[in-house]
Design a protein around this motif. Structure first.
Motif, PDB file in Angstrom:
ATOM      1  N   SER A   5       0.083  -3.062   0.590  1.00  0.00           N
ATOM      2  CA  SER A   5      -0.809  -3.002   0.079  1.00  0.00           C
ATOM      3  C   SER A   5      -1.099  -1.022  -0.090  1.00  0.00           C
ATOM      4  O   SER A   5      -1.318  -0.561   0.462  1.00  0.00           O
ATOM      5  N   PHE A   6      -0.985  -0.805  -1.670  1.00  0.00           N
ATOM      6  CA  PHE A   6      -0.860   1.010  -2.056  1.00  0.00           C
ATOM      7  C   PHE A   6      -2.361   1.187  -3.166  1.00  0.00           C
ATOM      8  O   PHE A   6      -2.311   2.189  -3.186  1.00  0.00           O
ATOM      9  N   ILE A   7      -3.163  -0.097  -2.820  1.00  0.00           N
ATOM     10  CA  ILE A   7      -4.296  -0.141  -4.337  1.00  0.00           C
ATOM     11  C   ILE A   7      -5.391   0.408  -3.268  1.00  0.00           C
ATOM     12  O   ILE A   7      -5.821   0.713  -3.689  1.00  0.00           O
ATOM     13  N   LEU A   8      -4.853   0.854  -2.290  1.00  0.00           N
ATOM     14  CA  LEU A   8      -5.901   1.671  -1.561  1.00  0.00           C
ATOM     15  C   LEU A   8      -6.564   3.145  -2.007  1.00  0.00           C
ATOM     16  O   LEU A   8      -7.770   4.046  -1.083  1.00  0.00           O
ATOM     17  N   LEU A   9      -5.223   3.495  -2.543  1.00  0.00           N
ATOM     18  CA  LEU A   9      -5.039   4.946  -2.818  1.00  0.00           C
ATOM     19  C   LEU A   9      -5.594   5.782  -4.231  1.00  0.00           C
ATOM     20  O   LEU A   9      -5.511   4.678  -5.069  1.00  0.00           O
ATOM     21  N   ASP A  10      -6.249   6.288  -3.663  1.00  0.00           N
ATOM     22  CA  ASP A  10      -6.864   6.508  -5.437  1.00  0.00           C
ATOM     23  C   ASP A  10      -5.994   6.947  -6.741  1.00  0.00           C
ATOM     24  O   ASP A  10      -4.882   7.197  -6.476  1.00  0.00           O
ATOM     25  N   GLY A  11      -5.689   6.480  -7.907  1.00  0.00           N
ATOM     26  CA  GLY A  11      -4.981   6.419  -9.028  1.00  0.00           C
ATOM     27  C   GLY A  11      -3.703   5.782  -8.671  1.00  0.00           C
ATOM     28  O   GLY A  11      -3.573   5.721  -9.212  1.00  0.00           O
ATOM     29  N   ILE A  12      -3.846   5.020  -7.682  1.00  0.00           N
ATOM     30  CA  ILE A  12      -2.899   3.513  -7.648  1.00  0.00           C
ATOM     31  C   ILE A  12      -3.478   2.321  -8.547  1.00  0.00           C
ATOM     32  O   ILE A  12      -4.272   1.565  -7.270  1.00  0.00           O
ATOM     33  N   GLY A  13      -3.220   1.778  -8.922  1.00  0.00           N
ATOM     34  CA  GLY A  13      -3.631   0.219  -9.627  1.00  0.00           C
ATOM     35  C   GLY A  13      -2.272  -0.620  -9.426  1.00  0.00           C
ATOM     36  O   GLY A  13      -1.091  -0.289  -8.348  1.00  0.00           O
ATOM     37  N   GLU A  14      -2.693  -2.204  -9.388  1.00  0.00           N
ATOM     38  CA  GLU A  14      -2.024  -3.003  -9.578  1.00  0.00           C
ATOM     39  C   GLU A  14       0.001  -2.649 -10.111  1.00  0.00           C
ATOM     40  O   GLU A  14       0.882  -2.880  -9.684  1.00  0.00           O
ATOM     41  N   LYS A  15      -0.210  -1.985 -11.240  1.00  0.00           N
ATOM     42  CA  LYS A  15       1.114  -1.706 -12.026  1.00  0.00           C
ATOM     43  C   LYS A  15       1.848  -0.483 -11.488  1.00  0.00           C
ATOM     44  O   LYS A  15       2.995  -0.692 -10.531  1.00  0.00           O
ATOM     45  N   ARG A  16       1.507   0.297 -10.663  1.00  0.00           N
ATOM     46  CA  ARG A  16       1.898   1.708 -10.290  1.00  0.00           C
ATOM     47  C   ARG A  16       2.579   0.839  -8.923  1.00  0.00           C
ATOM     48  O   ARG A  16       2.974   1.620  -8.204  1.00  0.00           O
ATOM     49  N   GLU A  17       1.621   0.732  -8.356  1.00  0.00           N
ATOM     50  CA  GLU A  17       1.775  -0.439  -6.964  1.00  0.00           C
ATOM     51  C   GLU A  17       3.451  -1.407  -6.951  1.00  0.00           C
ATOM     52  O   GLU A  17       4.040  -0.965  -5.546  1.00  0.00           O
ATOM     53  N   GLU A  23      10.600   0.273  -6.323  1.00  0.00           N
ATOM     54  CA  GLU A  23      11.866   1.536  -6.206  1.00  0.00           C
ATOM     55  C   GLU A  23      12.161   1.459  -4.866  1.00  0.00           C
ATOM     56  O   GLU A  23      12.367   2.500  -4.217  1.00  0.00           O
ATOM     57  N   GLY A  24      11.596   0.089  -4.256  1.00  0.00           N
ATOM     58  CA  GLY A  24      12.023   0.131  -2.662  1.00  0.00           C
ATOM     59  C   GLY A  24      10.954   0.453  -1.490  1.00  0.00           C
ATOM     60  O   GLY A  24      11.405   0.559  -0.485  1.00  0.00           O
ATOM     61  N   ILE A  25      10.054   1.519  -1.939  1.00  0.00           N
ATOM     62  CA  ILE A  25       8.640   1.647  -1.328  1.00  0.00           C
ATOM     63  C   ILE A  25       7.631   0.024  -1.440  1.00  0.00           C
ATOM     64  O   ILE A  25       6.788   0.293  -1.807  1.00  0.00           O
ATOM     65  N   LEU A  26       8.053  -0.547   0.566  1.00  0.00           N
ATOM     66  CA  LEU A  26       7.626  -1.660   0.024  1.00  0.00           C
ATOM     67  C   LEU A  26       6.336  -1.995   1.551  1.00  0.00           C
ATOM     68  O   LEU A  26       5.470  -2.622   1.410  1.00  0.00           O
ATOM     69  N   THR A  27       6.560  -0.731   2.392  1.00  0.00           N
ATOM     70  CA  THR A  27       5.381  -0.909   3.311  1.00  0.00           C
ATOM     71  C   THR A  27       5.031   0.833   3.483  1.00  0.00           C
ATOM     72  O   THR A  27       5.494   1.895   2.676  1.00  0.00           O
ATOM     73  N   TRP A  28       3.719   1.416   3.933  1.00  0.00           N
ATOM     74  CA  TRP A  28       3.030   2.637   4.243  1.00  0.00           C
ATOM     75  C   TRP A  28       4.316   3.213   4.816  1.00  0.00           C
ATOM     76  O   TRP A  28       4.577   3.974   5.005  1.00  0.00           O
ATOM     77  N   ASP A  29       5.078   2.670   6.042  1.00  0.00           N
ATOM     78  CA  ASP A  29       6.201   3.225   6.312  1.00  0.00           C
ATOM     79  C   ASP A  29       7.051   3.548   5.705  1.00  0.00           C
ATOM     80  O   ASP A  29       7.743   5.261   5.967  1.00  0.00           O
ATOM     81  N   ASP A  30       8.185   3.386   4.404  1.00  0.00           N
ATOM     82  CA  ASP A  30       8.374   3.227   3.638  1.00  0.00           C
ATOM     83  C   ASP A  30       7.936   4.763   2.938  1.00  0.00           C
ATOM     84  O   ASP A  30       8.778   5.777   2.988  1.00  0.00           O
TER      85      ASP A  30
END
Length: 264
Positions: A5-17, A23-30
């Motif tokens: 999940s990246f919707i924790l981040l300010d400015g990141i909604g479901e579409k940007r997630e 883009e292959g960014i599937l985890t926080w480690d990625d």
């Protein structure tokens, strides 16, 4: 799911997630390993990295309040898998009246991996015992609890502290998935069973059972507790079902299946 999940981040909604997942960014480690991601500038990337490191630390330390504070309530379902072993299902019964008209809690059902327990008015239902329950667990599961159960408890026990716990309200999870109805209807829909002698009983029956108990019927209390136990235990099964539906709607598994990642 929370580690995807990246919707924790300010400015990141479901579409940007989803764009990140694509883009292959599937985890926080990625996310940590990539220097350039989409249109995120270096300064913003640094801020995001720092925040996700805090989120990772919160998971490691089992700090549920971090996610209660930083994750929108409608997204608390994402924590289900991570906090499964520290989750508690709560369901209350009342005397059928609003608090303003003399309503009160008759019993509170509690279910977790430790099993079922019940707090009964006049026996062990106290603010202290309730607080011990909420302090023990890190994830709350209810059905319509954010509107009924929790506000009712707070009115009767005003010093009760529940605000630190993420809350997966299955009623609103159902609405989000397009599956609506009361708990009994959803149980039937998903083939979640309860004992034959409890089928057909509803909230009004619970009120009548309490009244009968007040007049001396111990059997009525036993039936009421059995009814509450079925309600409370079945929340866990329904939570698993809605979690899987919501995860499927989010679409993460499509991107995982296209790559090599296979985690919860």
């Amino acid at each position: 799911m929370i580690r995807h999940s990246f919707i924790l981040l300010d400015g990141i909604g479901e579409k940007r997630e989803r764009r990140l997942w694509k883009e292959g960014i599937l985890t926080w480690d990625d996310f940590f390993q990539c220097k350039e991601i989409l249109d995120i500038d270096r300064e913003r990337k640094k801020i995001y990295d720092e925040f996700l490191h805090k989120a990772l630390e919160a998971l490691i330390k089992r700090n549920c309040y971090f996610f209660k504070k930083n994750l929108k309530r409608r997204e608390h379902w994402r924590l289900f898998e991570e906090f499964l072993k520290e989750a508690v299902c709560i369901d209350i019964e009342t005397n059928g009246l609003t608090h303003e008209k003399g309503g009160y809690v008759t019993l509170v059902g509690i279910y977790s991996i430790d099993g079922y327990q019940v707090l009964v008015r006049g026996e062990n239902l106290t603010e202290e015992n309730l607080q011990q329950i909420f302090d023990k667990y890190k994830y709350l599961i209810t059905f319509y609890g954010s509107i009924f159960d929790i506000p009712f408890l707070k009115k009767e026990f005003p010093k009760l502290k529940i605000e630190h716990i993420p809350h997966f309200d299955l009623f609103f999870a159902g609405k989000r998935t397009g599956i609506q109805g009361g708990l009994k209807k959803l149980e039937a829909m998903f083939l979640i069973e309860r004992s034959d002698f409890l089928r057909g009983l509803n909230g009004y029956d619970a009120v009548k059972l309490w009244r009968a108990y007040q007049k001396g019927s111990i059997d009525s209390l036993e039936v009421l507790i059995a009814y509450n136990r079925a309600d409370t235990e079945n929340l866990f099964q329904l939570a698993r079902i809605f979690y899987e539906i919501l995860r499927a709607q989010a679409g993460i598994d499509k991107f995982i299946d296209n790559g090599t990642l296979n985690t919860a």
